[in-house]
Design an enzyme around this catalytic site. Structure first.
Site, PDB file in Angstrom:
ATOM      1  N   THR A  26      -0.237  -8.334  19.717  1.00 50.85           N
ATOM      2  CA  THR A  26      -1.126  -9.239  19.365  1.00 50.85           C
ATOM      3  C   THR A  26      -2.616  -9.301  20.214  1.00 50.85           C
ATOM      4  O   THR A  26      -3.649  -9.053  19.820  1.00 50.85           O
ATOM      5  CB  THR A  26      -0.833 -10.569  18.764  1.00 50.85           C
ATOM      6  OG1 THR A  26       0.244 -10.540  17.934  1.00 50.85           O
ATOM      7  CG2 THR A  26      -1.983 -11.418  18.396  1.00 50.85           C
ATOM      8  N   ASN A  36       0.740  -9.571  25.469  1.00 50.81           N
ATOM      9  CA  ASN A  36       0.545 -10.929  25.096  1.00 50.81           C
ATOM     10  C   ASN A  36       0.993 -11.974  26.440  1.00 50.81           C
ATOM     11  O   ASN A  36       0.330 -12.950  26.781  1.00 50.81           O
ATOM     12  CB  ASN A  36       1.758 -11.624  24.149  1.00 50.81           C
ATOM     13  CG  ASN A  36       1.254 -11.208  22.818  1.00 50.81           C
ATOM     14  OD1 ASN A  36      -0.021 -10.630  22.579  1.00 50.81           O
ATOM     15  ND2 ASN A  36       2.155 -11.129  21.793  1.00 50.81           N
ATOM     16  N   ASP A  40       2.109 -11.358  10.179  1.00 49.78           N
ATOM     17  CA  ASP A  40       2.761 -11.188  11.260  1.00 49.78           C
ATOM     18  C   ASP A  40       4.200 -12.080  11.333  1.00 49.78           C
ATOM     19  O   ASP A  40       5.390 -11.593  11.733  1.00 49.78           O
ATOM     20  CB  ASP A  40       2.088 -11.464  12.687  1.00 49.78           C
ATOM     21  CG  ASP A  40       2.941 -11.212  13.771  1.00 49.78           C
ATOM     22  OD1 ASP A  40       3.126  -9.858  14.080  1.00 49.78           O
ATOM     23  OD2 ASP A  40       3.030 -11.850  14.640  1.00 49.78           O
ATOM     24  N   HIS A  78       7.723 -10.654  11.342  1.00 50.88           N
ATOM     25  CA  HIS A  78       8.931 -10.951  12.284  1.00 50.88           C
ATOM     26  C   HIS A  78      10.127 -11.682  11.894  1.00 50.88           C
ATOM     27  O   HIS A  78      11.286 -11.596  12.319  1.00 50.88           O
ATOM     28  CB  HIS A  78       8.223 -11.999  13.500  1.00 50.88           C
ATOM     29  CG  HIS A  78       7.365 -11.138  14.625  1.00 50.88           C
ATOM     30  ND1 HIS A  78       7.863 -10.194  15.207  1.00 50.88           N
ATOM     31  CD2 HIS A  78       6.096 -11.389  14.886  1.00 50.88           C
ATOM     32  CE1 HIS A  78       6.839  -9.442  15.877  1.00 50.88           C
ATOM     33  NE2 HIS A  78       5.745 -10.515  15.722  1.00 50.88           N
ATOM     34  N   HIS A 134      -2.236  -4.424  15.322  1.00 54.95           N
ATOM     35  CA  HIS A 134      -1.196  -3.449  15.525  1.00 54.95           C
ATOM     36  C   HIS A 134      -0.361  -3.459  14.199  1.00 54.95           C
ATOM     37  O   HIS A 134      -0.507  -4.136  13.235  1.00 54.95           O
ATOM     38  CB  HIS A 134      -0.140  -3.927  16.861  1.00 54.95           C
ATOM     39  CG  HIS A 134       0.338  -5.588  16.483  1.00 54.95           C
ATOM     40  ND1 HIS A 134       1.315  -5.638  15.305  1.00 54.95           N
ATOM     41  CD2 HIS A 134       0.143  -6.711  16.971  1.00 54.95           C
ATOM     42  CE1 HIS A 134       1.490  -7.003  15.416  1.00 54.95           C
ATOM     43  NE2 HIS A 134       0.841  -7.595  16.274  1.00 54.95           N
TER      44      HIS A 134
END
Ligand SMILES: [Zn+2]
Length: 544
Positions: free
Chosen positions: A80, A101, A292, A296, A338
């Site tokens: 990210t 990150n 995101d 996840h 991404h």
């Protein structure tokens, strides 16, 4: 998530948000007065391609502009913070300095030597998890920074579901910056008065979270994707409907509600700060993070992502209609930090037989222990996560570090799930690649993520379709971060009122966004960048 538009915006604007589109006005000409730069976290080109025929709202509108479905976050470390650092700087992480990150800084005197990309570790008491938000690690200016240098009356505003998205897109000189901090919306700006929009938003979100949320309706298209998949004997994903118990803050974050709130704040700030109202162009960055968290927690291939995509499309439609109602001359670019890939358990059921979870023995702790035992060394020997950047303990003697590195490379290379291993010395000798990002070698990708001060001593690349999540659990079943195109390829969509629809197959990169927008609003670029101005309608690129 229309409730946030109703709760945060003025009544007139909120009703504009949910009305059918206004009659088409003539095409926009001249310099746009407001640039809206949107990043959807983990919005892979694969997701865009899959859902494109089903979008009817804001994403359908943008897909009818100049739509590049082969955009690239070209670098290896597709996380990210690096991804957001490329979008408005024209620079790869090798130049933004945002390699990941988090990275390990062995010169730190605090016990926690892991540095968060958007923290100021000089603040006493700061740690990777409890930190003071800051853009200090970003080594280059953003579009908003450059614009404000040239045109002090221009405003640079950032709103996001994550602090690192707002920091990396807004940059060093922002007028307002707001992000979800896990409990409420916060800012890192000390002096700024809190806009009324944000005060309203905080109250509206707190009230929403205090109330339980019933399951979302599943439209017919999502029903086809809504099937349970067992990730572990205790954990099944695939057919969730975003039910939330009263007070469950984490469930708020991993749902369409978060993006709805962020977009309503963005619309409210446009109105309250009068963005796009005078001749000095303004920049608004918007980080939409829920995709995101859904990816996840549940994987991007199930019914939950279908609900998230359709909700986000609708919220973006509501957002653009408020800008239309304000009669602002705005231009939009939308991309992602991404991509992402589905959970191996569901990929295997679709015939991708090699999809697997990483061997937990690939973790630095285990490999470090094996090296320590073999070479009779003390300490952890290796630092870092499973794969990507790996650091060798600086407290070892130079001779032992060399021996440890040799041993580590041999162990990684012998593992059947490892594709490649590079040393920092090998990567540092390479030039930054300048070819089209689809033709980059794996080493090229690692080079674009390399920073001599921050990168690890070794870079470990797992094979395609190997998830680095060795042990999945609630909230964390799939991820991104690899060198592979499912994590690198993202859509890049440009839109302005009256633009002729154009679907472009060319391979471009997120570092091309800044030079293109700078040309569109007349910001001169004084230093060479990694990206190039794109030839699209309404943009005259400077001659190279
Ligand atoms: Zn992300």
């Amino acid at each position: 998530m229309r409730k946030f538009f109703r709760l945060i915006l003025s009544a007139a604007l909120a009703s504009a948000a949910t009305q059918s589109p206004a009659q088409t006005r003539p095409p926009a000409t001249g310099t746009p007065k407001l640039l809206v730069v949107i990043s959807i976290d983990q919005f892979s080109a694969d997701l865009f391609d899959e859902y494109r025929p089903h979008f009817t709202g804001g994403l359908a509108r943008l897909a009818r502009g100049t739509a590049f479905s082969n955009g690239y976050q070209a670098h290896a470390g597709t996380e990210t913070c690096p991804g957001h650092s490329t979008i408005l700087t024209g620079s790869h992480p090798a130049h933004t300095g945002i390699i990941a990150n988090v990275w390990i800084d062995q010169s730190l005197t605090r016990s926690d030597r892991t540095v968060y990309c958007a923290e100021d570790e000089r603040v006493p008491g700061s740690s990777t998890t409890h930190y003071t938000v800051s853009p200090m690690h970003l080594r280059v200016p953003t579009l908003g920074d450059l614009l404000k240098q040239q045109s002090p009356a221009s405003l640079n505003v950032a709103v996001a579901g994550k602090d690192r998205a707002a920091v990396m897109m807004g940059g060093h000189n922002v007028d307002q910056r707001w992000y979800w901090d896990g409990k409420t919306f916060s800012t890192d700006l000390k002096s700024a008065a809190v806009p009324a929009t944000v005060t309203k938003a905080k109250a509206a979100v707190a009230a929403a979270i205090a109330t339980a949320r019933p399951p979302l309706d599943v439209p017919p298209f999502s029903q086809a994707k809504s099937a349970p998949v067992a990730v572990t004997p205790e954990l099944t994903v695939g057919n969730g409907r975003f039910v939330r118990a009263a007070g469950d803050v984490r469930a708020f974050r991993a749902s369409p509600e978060l993006d709805g709130a962020v977009l309503a704040i963005a619309a409210g700030l446009i109105q309250e700060m009068r963005l796009g109202r005078d001749n000095a162009p303004d920049v608004l960055s918007v980080g939409l993070s829920a995709t995101d968290y859904v990816g996840h927690g549940l994987g991007p291939g199930g019914g939950e992502m279908c609900l998230q995509m359709l909700s986000l499309d609708r919220s973006l439609g509501d957002f653009f209609r408020t800008l239309d109602a304000e009669k602002i001359d705005y231009a939009v670019v939308l991309t992602a930090d991404h991509g992402g890939v589905d959970i191996p358990e569901r990929l295997r059921s679709k015939g991708i037989a090699q999809a697997a979870r990483a061997d937990p023995a690939l973790g630095t702790a285990d490999i470090g222990k094996a090296i320590a035992a073999k070479l009779h060394l003390n300490g952890p020997v290796l630092l870092g996560d499973l794969a990507s950047d790996v650091w060798i303990d600086r407290s070892l003697s130079p001779r032992d570090r060399t021996r440890a590195e040799r041993e580590a490379i041999a162990i990684y290379k012998a593992h059947p799930q490892v594709e490649a291993v590079f040393t920092a010395r090998q990567i540092a000798r390479m030039p930054l690649p300048t070819r089209s990002p689809d033709s980059w070698s794996i080493a090229d990708r690692v080079r674009a993520s390399f920073d001599p001060q921050r990168s690890g001593d070794i870079y470990v690349v797992l094979k395609q379709d190997v998830s680095p999540i060795a042990k999945p659990g609630p909230g964390y079943v799939s991820t991104h971060g690899s060198v592979w195109d499912y994590d690198r390829r993202v859509p890049i969509l440009f839109w302005r009122r009256g633009m002729t629809s154009s679907s472009r197959p060319d391979h471009i990169a997120t570092v091309d966004i800044l030079p293109t927008l700078a040309a569109e609003i007349g910001v001169p670029l004084s230093r060479p960048l990694d990206g190039h101005c794109l030839s699209i309608q309404g943009v005259t690129c400077p001659s190279r």
